[in-house]
Motif scaffolding. Structure first.
Motif, PDB file in Angstrom:
ATOM      1  N   ALA A  23       0.842  -1.208   0.000  1.00 34.77           N
ATOM      2  CA  ALA A  23       0.000   0.000   0.000  1.00 34.77           C
ATOM      3  C   ALA A  23       0.867   1.244   0.000  1.00 34.77           C
ATOM      4  N   SER A  24       1.945   1.200   0.790  1.00 34.48           N
ATOM      5  CA  SER A  24       2.864   2.343   0.827  1.00 34.48           C
ATOM      6  C   SER A  24       3.531   2.542  -0.523  1.00 34.48           C
ATOM      7  N   PHE A  25       3.871   1.416  -1.173  1.00 37.05           N
ATOM      8  CA  PHE A  25       4.459   1.493  -2.498  1.00 37.05           C
ATOM      9  C   PHE A  25       3.515   2.213  -3.465  1.00 37.05           C
ATOM     10  N   SER A  26       2.209   1.857  -3.404  1.00 41.53           N
ATOM     11  CA  SER A  26       1.249   2.531  -4.288  1.00 41.53           C
ATOM     12  C   SER A  26       1.161   4.012  -3.966  1.00 41.53           C
ATOM     13  N   LEU A  27       1.144   4.352  -2.666  1.00 41.20           N
ATOM     14  CA  LEU A  27       1.077   5.758  -2.269  1.00 41.20           C
ATOM     15  C   LEU A  27       2.260   6.536  -2.831  1.00 41.20           C
ATOM     16  N   ARG A  28       3.462   5.959  -2.677  1.00 42.92           N
ATOM     17  CA  ARG A  28       4.664   6.648  -3.160  1.00 42.92           C
ATOM     18  C   ARG A  28       4.650   6.805  -4.668  1.00 42.92           C
ATOM     19  N   LEU A  29       4.188   5.745  -5.332  1.00 48.47           N
ATOM     20  CA  LEU A  29       4.130   5.808  -6.786  1.00 48.47           C
ATOM     21  C   LEU A  29       3.151   6.898  -7.212  1.00 48.47           C
ATOM     22  N   GLY A  30       2.003   6.965  -6.506  1.00 49.82           N
ATOM     23  CA  GLY A  30       1.017   8.005  -6.802  1.00 49.82           C
ATOM     24  C   GLY A  30       1.594   9.391  -6.601  1.00 49.82           C
ATOM     25  N   GLN A  31       2.337   9.569  -5.491  1.00 47.79           N
ATOM     26  CA  GLN A  31       2.963  10.881  -5.244  1.00 47.79           C
ATOM     27  C   GLN A  31       3.911  11.248  -6.367  1.00 47.79           C
ATOM     28  N   ALA A  32       4.749  10.279  -6.766  1.00 48.80           N
ATOM     29  CA  ALA A  32       5.727  10.573  -7.808  1.00 48.80           C
ATOM     30  C   ALA A  32       5.016  10.933  -9.110  1.00 48.80           C
ATOM     31  N   ILE A  33       3.954  10.188  -9.434  1.00 54.55           N
ATOM     32  CA  ILE A  33       3.247  10.451 -10.699  1.00 54.55           C
ATOM     33  C   ILE A  33       2.570  11.815 -10.652  1.00 54.55           C
ATOM     34  N   PHE A  34       1.854  12.091  -9.558  1.00 62.45           N
ATOM     35  CA  PHE A  34       1.129  13.365  -9.492  1.00 62.45           C
ATOM     36  C   PHE A  34       2.086  14.549  -9.478  1.00 62.45           C
ATOM     37  N   SER A  35       3.190  14.441  -8.714  1.00 63.80           N
ATOM     38  CA  SER A  35       4.080  15.597  -8.667  1.00 63.80           C
ATOM     39  C   SER A  35       4.813  15.774  -9.997  1.00 63.80           C
ATOM     40  N   SER A  36       5.148  14.663 -10.658  1.00 62.04           N
ATOM     41  CA  SER A  36       5.782  14.802 -11.973  1.00 62.04           C
ATOM     42  C   SER A  36       4.831  15.455 -12.961  1.00 62.04           C
ATOM     43  N   SER A  37       3.545  15.025 -12.930  1.00 62.30           N
ATOM     44  CA  SER A  37       2.634  15.613 -13.906  1.00 62.30           C
ATOM     45  C   SER A  37       2.373  17.079 -13.574  1.00 62.30           C
ATOM     46  N   SER A  38       2.361  17.418 -12.268  1.00 65.64           N
ATOM     47  CA  SER A  38       2.220  18.821 -11.889  1.00 65.64           C
ATOM     48  C   SER A  38       3.383  19.643 -12.442  1.00 65.64           C
ATOM     49  N   LEU A  39       4.587  19.103 -12.284  1.00 61.59           N
ATOM     50  CA  LEU A  39       5.777  19.796 -12.794  1.00 61.59           C
ATOM     51  C   LEU A  39       5.723  19.939 -14.305  1.00 61.59           C
ATOM     52  N   LEU A  40       5.314  18.860 -14.992  1.00 60.87           N
ATOM     53  CA  LEU A  40       5.279  18.901 -16.454  1.00 60.87           C
ATOM     54  C   LEU A  40       4.256  19.911 -16.946  1.00 60.87           C
ATOM     55  N   PHE A  41       3.039  19.843 -16.372  1.00 58.14           N
ATOM     56  CA  PHE A  41       2.005  20.772 -16.819  1.00 58.14           C
ATOM     57  C   PHE A  41       2.429  22.214 -16.583  1.00 58.14           C
ATOM     58  N   MET A  42       3.173  22.441 -15.480  1.00 61.01           N
ATOM     59  CA  MET A  42       3.593  23.810 -15.200  1.00 61.01           C
ATOM     60  C   MET A  42       4.712  24.252 -16.122  1.00 61.01           C
ATOM     61  N   SER A  43       5.696  23.385 -16.346  1.00 61.38           N
ATOM     62  CA  SER A  43       6.894  23.874 -17.011  1.00 61.38           C
ATOM     63  C   SER A  43       6.855  23.698 -18.528  1.00 61.38           C
ATOM     64  N   LEU A  44       5.830  23.019 -19.065  1.00 61.57           N
ATOM     65  CA  LEU A  44       5.743  22.936 -20.526  1.00 61.57           C
ATOM     66  C   LEU A  44       5.385  24.284 -21.126  1.00 61.57           C
ATOM     67  N   GLY A  45       4.547  25.066 -20.405  1.00 62.66           N
ATOM     68  CA  GLY A  45       4.372  26.461 -20.796  1.00 62.66           C
ATOM     69  C   GLY A  45       5.583  27.207 -20.270  1.00 62.66           C
ATOM     70  N   VAL A  46       6.280  27.947 -21.095  1.00 67.84           N
ATOM     71  CA  VAL A  46       7.562  28.497 -20.659  1.00 67.84           C
ATOM     72  C   VAL A  46       7.409  29.799 -19.883  1.00 67.84           C
ATOM     73  N   GLU A  47       6.175  30.200 -19.562  1.00 72.00           N
ATOM     74  CA  GLU A  47       6.015  31.505 -18.925  1.00 72.00           C
ATOM     75  C   GLU A  47       5.937  31.444 -17.418  1.00 72.00           C
ATOM     76  N   PHE A  48       6.188  30.258 -16.856  1.00 72.44           N
ATOM     77  CA  PHE A  48       5.925  30.128 -15.429  1.00 72.44           C
ATOM     78  C   PHE A  48       6.854  30.979 -14.579  1.00 72.44           C
ATOM     79  N   TYR A  49       8.064  31.306 -15.095  1.00 72.01           N
ATOM     80  CA  TYR A  49       9.012  31.989 -14.220  1.00 72.01           C
ATOM     81  C   TYR A  49       8.669  33.448 -14.011  1.00 72.01           C
TER      82      TYR A  49
END
Lengths: 152, 152
Positions: free
Chosen positions: B12-38
């Motif tokens: 269960a912890s493995f799934s939680l960690r995997l979920g965290q990694a996936i969600f935070s990666s997608s958050s980062l990708l969605f934010m940084s694919l538009g180059v105006e975030f800075y």
């Protein structure tokens, strides 16, 4: 049972609660004295959360003051659990409100449009800082009480 | 010792960690694919925090996966304490970043100036939602491990 400073019913806890009440009240006042806060979602949210934090902190400050006066601290695990969970939820909400307010103020200050008269904006900023202080004290209360919980 | 689902070294912890990694990666990708975030402080903050959360979650996912495979969960109080505190700090920072991003996106969407092309803004919004999910999972991990801690 040895007395843990900062847990419910001690004078340190009374100071913490009093600090929370003061900081959250001043945050609410600084925010709502300018009447334009309702045009921003984040500011409305801050006002709502402060309206929850103030009665909570004030009630617990009264309980602590009474406990210190009659020298009989609360030691029921059930009540302590409610206080820890309530503190924790409110501190999370306060943090969310403070961050939202701070980021909106930052955006208003640095955007090129003329959104924010400097006097209003500095007031919003003070309000955000007060909310951060309130968060910090609320977190401290929650942690002290959580620390006490397993020993009951 | 009975196995608590969700604590370190369980599937269960493995799934939680995997979920965290996936969600935070997608958050980062969605934010940084538009180059105006800075140009917005809140968005830069989100990118920074996600850059901290991703390696943390990914490392702990590897540790959990290894523990599940060799059927030998970690039970040292010291290590568990570090994981609980780290999770808790990162979840607080994630919450702060998510709230800041959400409030800035809300302001950009509802302000009258033409700040934000709709395509960019919906991407920022998805990024904030992903950050909230990541916060929630990180908080769940932290609470499960905290629950386990006194029994060690």
């Amino acid at each position: 049972m040895d007395e843990l400073p900062g847990s419910v019913g001690t004078s340190a806890s009374f100071s913490l609660r009093l600090g929370q009440a003061i900081f959250s009240s001043s945050s609410l006042l600084f925010m709502s004295l300018g009447v334009e806060f309702y045009s921003y979602t984040a500011f409305c949210y801050l006002v709502t959360i402060m309206g929850l934090v103030i009665p909570w902190s004030f009630t617990l400050a009264l309980v602590d003051g009474y406990s210190v006066l009659v020298k009989c601290p609360i030691r029921q695990p059930g009540i302590l659990m409610i206080i820890v969970v309530g503190d924790w939820i409110l501190s999370t909400l306060t943090l969310a409100a403070a961050c939202s307010t701070a980021s909106v103020v930052d955006l208003l200050l640095h955007s090129h449009g003329n959104f924010c008269p400097p006097k209003l904006c500095s007031r919003y900023r003070i309000s955000a800082i007060m909310a951060f202080f309130s968060w910090f004290l609320s977190l401290a209360s929650s942690l002290f009480n959580l620390w006490l919980l397993p020993s009951l």
